[in-house]
Design a protein around this motif. Structure first.
Motif, PDB file in Angstrom:
ATOM      1  N   ALA A  82       0.817  -1.215   0.000  1.00 10.49           N
ATOM      2  CA  ALA A  82       0.000   0.000   0.000  1.00 10.49           C
ATOM      3  C   ALA A  82       0.852   1.267   0.000  1.00 10.49           C
ATOM      4  N   ILE A  83       1.957   1.267   0.755  1.00 10.18           N
ATOM      5  CA  ILE A  83       2.790   2.467   0.834  1.00 10.18           C
ATOM      6  C   ILE A  83       3.358   2.821  -0.533  1.00 10.18           C
ATOM      7  N   MET A  84       3.946   1.846  -1.223  1.00 10.29           N
ATOM      8  CA  MET A  84       4.533   2.124  -2.533  1.00 10.29           C
ATOM      9  C   MET A  84       3.467   2.503  -3.553  1.00 10.29           C
ATOM     10  N   THR A  85       2.263   1.977  -3.389  1.00 11.38           N
ATOM     11  CA  THR A  85       1.181   2.334  -4.307  1.00 11.38           C
ATOM     12  C   THR A  85       0.864   3.821  -4.226  1.00 11.38           C
ATOM     13  N   VAL A  86       0.719   4.335  -3.013  1.00 11.21           N
ATOM     14  CA  VAL A  86       0.380   5.751  -2.862  1.00 11.21           C
ATOM     15  C   VAL A  86       1.574   6.645  -3.190  1.00 11.21           C
ATOM     16  N   LEU A  87       2.781   6.169  -2.929  1.00  7.06           N
ATOM     17  CA  LEU A  87       3.947   6.984  -3.268  1.00  7.06           C
ATOM     18  C   LEU A  87       4.112   7.089  -4.779  1.00  7.06           C
ATOM     19  N   HIS A  88       3.847   6.018  -5.491  1.00  5.91           N
ATOM     20  CA  HIS A  88       3.897   6.091  -6.959  1.00  5.91           C
ATOM     21  C   HIS A  88       2.770   6.971  -7.506  1.00  5.91           C
ATOM     22  N   GLU A  89       1.624   6.964  -6.842  1.00 15.13           N
ATOM     23  CA  GLU A  89       0.553   7.874  -7.231  1.00 15.13           C
ATOM     24  C   GLU A  89       1.017   9.330  -7.118  1.00 15.13           C
TER      25      GLU A  89
END
Length: 327
Positions: free
Chosen positions: A313-320
C-alpha cells in the motif's frame, strides 16, 4: 584557536572556550544544541584528565544562557520533500558544472547519483546514515520489487538488520522507483549482481568487504571506492532543491530548510495524507524495529497488524504521488 589544551591553565581554557562559543554563535551560525554539545565535549575531556570542571565559571554559564535567549531552544524540523518535488528532480537534466556541488566531466553522474539518493531515500523512508551505508549486496532484486536491507541504523544499533520492500509501479507509469534505481545501478556500478566472495548471506549485519557502495564518491576524477561523504550529500541535496526553487516547484528559501531527513519526512507525510494508517508507515519506515519486540502482548498495538493485502500500500500511494503531474 591554536591553543594547546595540555599546556594551558584552566582559566586560559575558559577564556578560549568563551571566545570560541562567541565566534561560533556570531560567525558560524551554529545552533544552541551544537554549542552546548561542544562545551560538554570539552568539559568531559578535561574531567577525564583530572583537570577539573571547566563549567564551574559564572561568566561561561551566563554566556550560554544569553545565547539560549537570543537563539531560542525551540525544535525546528526540516521541511518535507513532497512527491511532486521528487518527481521534478527525476525529470530535470544534469546541471552545468559549478565547481562546488557539480564538478568536472562527471557532473552528470553526480546528478544522477543525487537523484537516485533522493528517490530511494524518499521511497524507502531512509535516514542519512542508512543511505550512505548501503552496499550493492544490500539490494535483492526480484522481477517486480527490490528488497533494501538496512543495517545498524538508529533503531537497530546492535545490527539485527531490517528490510524494506520497494515495489515497481505499473508498466504504463511514467515514473517508477524500481526502474529508476535499477537504471542508476546499471549505469554507475555496471551490474546489479553481487561480487564474487560476497559475505552478505553469512553476515547480513556486517559490511561486505568486496561489494561496492551503492552510492560511492563521484568526484571530478570519476567514481571512487569510498562511500559518499555526508557533507557532500547534504550540499548536493540543497543545491538540487535550489534548482527546484528556480523552476517554481519548491518555495523560495526551502533549500535552507532541507536536509536528508526531508526525504523520510516527506514520504511519510505523503503516505499519511493519502490515508495509509500508522501501522503500515511504521513497518515500511522501520520505526522501533527493536523496541517492537519488547511490546506487551496485552497492549492494543500488539493486535493491530499489517494484513497481507496491505504490504504494497505504501509504494502504491507513493507512486501515485510521483505520477500525479503526468496524468
Amino acid at each position: 584557536m591554536g591553543v594547546s589544551v595540555e599546556d594551558t591553565t584552566m582559566e586560559g581554557l575558559r577564556a578560549v572556550l568563551q571566545r570560541a562559543l562567541t565566534l561560533m554563535w556570531f560567525g558560524g551560525g551554529y545552533s544552541v544544541g551544537t554549542l552546548e554539545m561542544f562545551t560538554t565535549a570539552m568539559a568531559s575531556r578535561l574531567r577525564d584528565e583530572g583537570r577539573g570542571e571547566i563549567k564551574d565559571d559564572v561568566s561561561l554559564l551566563r554566556l550560554l544562557e544569553g545565547i539560549r535567549r537570543k537563539l531560542g531552544c525551540a525544535i525546528r524540523k526540516k521541511m518535507p520533500l513532497e512527491g511532486k518535488q521528487v518527481a521534478a528532480l527525476m525529470g530535470l537534466g544534469a546541471p552545468a558544472t559549478d565547481g562546488q556541488s557539480w564538478t568536472g566531466e562527471w557532473a552528470a553522474f553526480q546528478w544522477m547519483e543525487l537523484v537516485a539518493v533522493a528517490v530511494l531515500g524518499w521511497a524507502a523512508f531512509l535516514r542519512c546514515c542508512e543511505i550512505r551505508n548501503l552496499q550493492l549486496c544490500d539490494l535483492t532484486w526480484l522481477e517486480s520489487c527490490v528488497t533494501v536491507l538496512v543495517r545498524k541504523t538508529k533503531a537497530d544499533q546492535r545490527g539485527y538488520t531490517t528490510s524494506t520492500r520497494v515495489d515497481a509501479a505499473c508498466v504504463d507509469s511514467p515514473r517508477c522507483v524500481y526502474r529508476f534505481i535499477k537504471g542508476y545501478v546499471l549505469t554507475v556500478l555496471g551490474s546489479c549482481s553481487r561480487c564474487d566472495g560476497c559475505t552478505k548471506h553469512r553476515l547480513p549485519g556486517e559490511e561486505c568487504p568486496v561489494c561496492p557502495w551503492l552510492f560511492p564518491t563521484i568526484s571530478c576524477r570519476g567514481v571512487q571506492k569510498e562511500q559518499l561523504a555526508e557533507r557532500t550529500l547534504r550540499g548536493r541535496l540543497k543545491a538540487a532543491v535550489r534548482r527546484l526553487e528556480e523552476s517554481g516547484v519548491a518555495t523560495p528559501g526551502q533549500a535552507t530548510q532541507t536536509s536528508v531527513s526531508s526525504l523520510r519526512r516527506g514520504s511519510d507525510t505523503e503516505a499519511a495524507a493519502r490515508g495509509c494508517r500508522a501501522e503500515l508507515r511504521e513497518a515500511h519506515g522501520r520505526w522501533g524495529a527493536v523496541a517492537a519486540t519488547r511490546r506487551s502482548a496485552t497492549a492494543e498495538p500488539h493486535y493491530s497488524a499489517v494484513k497481507a493485502g496491505e504490504k504494497g500500500a505504501i509504494m502504491t500511494v507513493l507512486h501515485e504521488a510521483l505520477n500525479e503531474s503526468t496524468q
